[in-house]
Write an enzyme that holds these catalytic residues in place. Sequence first.
Site, mmCIF file in Angstrom:
data_model
loop_
_atom_site.group_PDB
_atom_site.id
_atom_site.type_symbol
_atom_site.label_atom_id
_atom_site.label_comp_id
_atom_site.label_asym_id
_atom_site.label_seq_id
_atom_site.Cartn_x
_atom_site.Cartn_y
_atom_site.Cartn_z
ATOM 1 C CB CYS A 1 -0.980 0.037 1.159
ATOM 2 S SG CYS A 1 -2.223 1.320 0.832
ATOM 3 C CB CYS B 1 -3.757 3.058 -3.335
ATOM 4 S SG CYS B 1 -2.977 3.648 -1.852
HETATM 5 C C1 FAD Z 1 -1.109 0.113 7.050
HETATM 6 C C2 FAD Z 1 -1.555 -0.667 5.844
HETATM 7 C C3 FAD Z 1 -2.528 -0.120 5.023
HETATM 8 C C4 FAD Z 1 -2.959 -0.806 3.896
HETATM 9 N N1 FAD Z 1 -3.965 -0.271 3.144
HETATM 10 C C5 FAD Z 1 -4.445 -0.956 2.077
HETATM 11 C C6 FAD Z 1 -5.565 -0.447 1.351
HETATM 12 O O1 FAD Z 1 -6.117 0.604 1.671
HETATM 13 N N2 FAD Z 1 -6.009 -1.162 0.301
HETATM 14 C C7 FAD Z 1 -5.435 -2.359 -0.071
HETATM 15 O O2 FAD Z 1 -5.901 -2.964 -1.020
HETATM 16 N N3 FAD Z 1 -4.361 -2.851 0.597
HETATM 17 C C8 FAD Z 1 -3.861 -2.191 1.659
HETATM 18 N N4 FAD Z 1 -2.813 -2.699 2.387
HETATM 19 C C9 FAD Z 1 -2.034 -3.855 1.849
HETATM 20 C C10 FAD Z 1 -2.658 -5.225 2.102
HETATM 21 O O3 FAD Z 1 -2.997 -5.380 3.451
HETATM 22 C C11 FAD Z 1 -1.680 -6.291 1.662
HETATM 23 O O4 FAD Z 1 -1.269 -6.023 0.336
HETATM 24 C C12 FAD Z 1 -2.291 -7.698 1.717
HETATM 25 O O5 FAD Z 1 -2.630 -8.005 3.034
HETATM 26 C C13 FAD Z 1 -1.326 -8.723 1.139
HETATM 27 O O6 FAD Z 1 -1.797 -10.018 1.334
HETATM 28 P P1 FAD Z 1 -0.784 -11.241 1.460
HETATM 29 O O7 FAD Z 1 -1.654 -12.460 1.637
HETATM 30 O O8 FAD Z 1 0.203 -11.216 0.378
HETATM 31 O O9 FAD Z 1 0.022 -10.975 2.797
HETATM 32 P P2 FAD Z 1 -0.527 -10.977 4.302
HETATM 33 O O10 FAD Z 1 -1.980 -10.646 4.325
HETATM 34 O O11 FAD Z 1 0.410 -10.112 5.057
HETATM 35 O O12 FAD Z 1 -0.413 -12.502 4.777
HETATM 36 C C14 FAD Z 1 0.793 -13.214 4.797
HETATM 37 C C15 FAD Z 1 0.584 -14.445 5.674
HETATM 38 O O13 FAD Z 1 1.679 -15.331 5.487
HETATM 39 C C16 FAD Z 1 2.016 -15.887 6.757
HETATM 40 N N5 FAD Z 1 3.415 -16.325 6.697
HETATM 41 C C17 FAD Z 1 4.528 -15.538 6.639
HETATM 42 N N6 FAD Z 1 5.625 -16.321 6.615
HETATM 43 C C18 FAD Z 1 5.204 -17.613 6.652
HETATM 44 C C19 FAD Z 1 5.860 -18.872 6.676
HETATM 45 N N7 FAD Z 1 7.205 -18.962 6.655
HETATM 46 N N8 FAD Z 1 5.118 -19.992 6.718
HETATM 47 C C20 FAD Z 1 3.761 -19.934 6.734
HETATM 48 N N9 FAD Z 1 3.088 -18.754 6.721
HETATM 49 C C21 FAD Z 1 3.795 -17.624 6.686
HETATM 50 C C22 FAD Z 1 1.773 -14.745 7.744
HETATM 51 O O14 FAD Z 1 1.577 -15.231 9.058
HETATM 52 C C23 FAD Z 1 0.517 -14.098 7.165
HETATM 53 O O15 FAD Z 1 -0.656 -14.640 7.727
HETATM 54 C C24 FAD Z 1 -2.378 -2.057 3.551
HETATM 55 C C25 FAD Z 1 -1.410 -2.614 4.385
HETATM 56 C C26 FAD Z 1 -1.005 -1.929 5.528
HETATM 57 C C27 FAD Z 1 0.025 -2.548 6.433
#
Ligand code: FAD
Length: 412
Positions: free
Chosen positions: A168, A348
């Site tokens: 983000c 965003c």
């Molecule tokens: C402050 C903030 C504001 C945001 N605002 C927005 C917004 O307005 N709009 C939007 O669309 N997005 C926004 N985002 C971004 C969005 O939250 C992320 O892009 C999204 O959560 C990504 O998803 P993901 O599944 O890739 O990662 P995550 O949701 O972070 O999940 C990753 C998972 O992998 C697990 N994991 C890590 N390592 C391992 C391992 N070795 N073995 C097994 N599991 C593991 C973790 O425990 C976690 O549960 C924001 C993020 C933040 C921090």
Amino acid sequence: MTVSNTPGTSYDIVIVGAGSAGIATASSLLKRNGSLRIALIDPSPDHYYQPGWTMVGGGIFKPESTHRKTADLIPAGVDWIAKSVTGFAPDDNSVSLDNDASLIYGHLVVAPGLKLDWAAVEGLEETLGKNGVTSNYRYDLAPYTWQLVQGLDSGKALFTQPPMPIKCAGAPQKALYLSASQWLTSGKLSNIDIEFYNAGGALFGVAAYVPALTAYMEKYEVGINYLHNLIKVDGASKTAWFKTADAEGNEQIVESRFDMLHVCPPQCAPDLVKNSELSGDDGWLEVDPASLQHKRYPNIWGAGDVMDTTNAKTMAAARKQAPVVAQNICDAISGQAPSAVYKGYGSCPLTVEKGKIVLAEFGYGGELTPSFPGWLNEGTKPTRLAWFLKVRILPLVYWHAMLKAREWLAGP
Ligand SMILES: Cc1cc2nc3c(=O)[nH]c(=O)nc-3n(C[C@H](O)[C@H](O)[C@H](O)COP(=O)(O)OP(=O)(O)OC[C@H]3O[C@@H](n4cnc5c(N)ncnc54)[C@H](O)[C@@H]3O)c2cc1C
């Protein structure tokens, strides 16, 4: 939901990470083929709606509204394995876990998100959550942002943005705008000096949104410091240091005192991926940007922030990626070439003031991809409709649609 830790168990699909992308992909796979045997591996008992943390820092959401237990979100029929993945053996189609077990897969989805590298800024970790140092990038710290905003009557507030890519990309600015909006409303803004320290050279990567953001920076009288990268913080003396360069390119260190410091941490690929055979040159998961299939291992796929694709790393992107990956895996299982294409959509919602948002939506190459017609929501300008969407609609879409394979406006 079942918890299974049997060593050597094999699955049709193993998914690493039960975050936004991992759970959505599991649901989308089951929607297409209910007989698939799927394991979701994630050690975390907690799952977060991270886009809500900006709103927690702005005093709009309660922190608890962004949290659910992982166990309550695992799709029925999927095995949740509450362990960490410690390594990949792509030639053996297996992943190893932190209890020395390993799992065999037919297809692997790599979705462990990215690494927030707090330690890359000297002194930061020790002072987070005290001395006026905060970050909306952590569930436990976002409420402290709101506490600081309410408590600051005068002085200096710094907001930082590290080098790209980050998740983000608008979030560091969103924290600034919502804080400034609150200080304007409470009549304190004229006593608070706001500075934005950005390691990059522009307010936003897609030029169409820059005029609206610039107007708000001017309205809040923010001093903008481009190409300034936070390298060190001393909480006790409330001082921050930034690395920059002068006009001749000579490195300089700039020092600034603060009363409040909102830090967006440096971000990189997780070590698990960076140190594996699955990474490309820059450490991120190396996938084809359209099919999201690994470039060298055809039965490995990516979803979410971990990939080396050039889309905005957002939950909105993961919402579009999950059905693409699910469809392409089902195609591969039935012996066909991947048919679904991800066009780089990311979104965003830039919270420029309390009550208004510039809803940035764009695909690969910065192409604008609005979900609504211009007469309803003019995407490059702030609107109340986009605020309503962010506050009322998007959390519902997340919990009740995205994580449950209701692929409205998201299906391939
Ligand atoms: C402050 C903030 C504001 C945001 N605002 C927005 C917004 O307005 N709009 C939007 O669309 N997005 C926004 N985002 C971004 C969005 O939250 C992320 O892009 C999204 O959560 C990504 O998803 P993901 O599944 O890739 O990662 P995550 O949701 O972070 O999940 C990753 C998972 O992998 C697990 N994991 C890590 N390592 C391992 C391992 N070795 N073995 C097994 N599991 C593991 C973790 O425990 C976690 O549960 C924001 C993020 C933040 C921090």
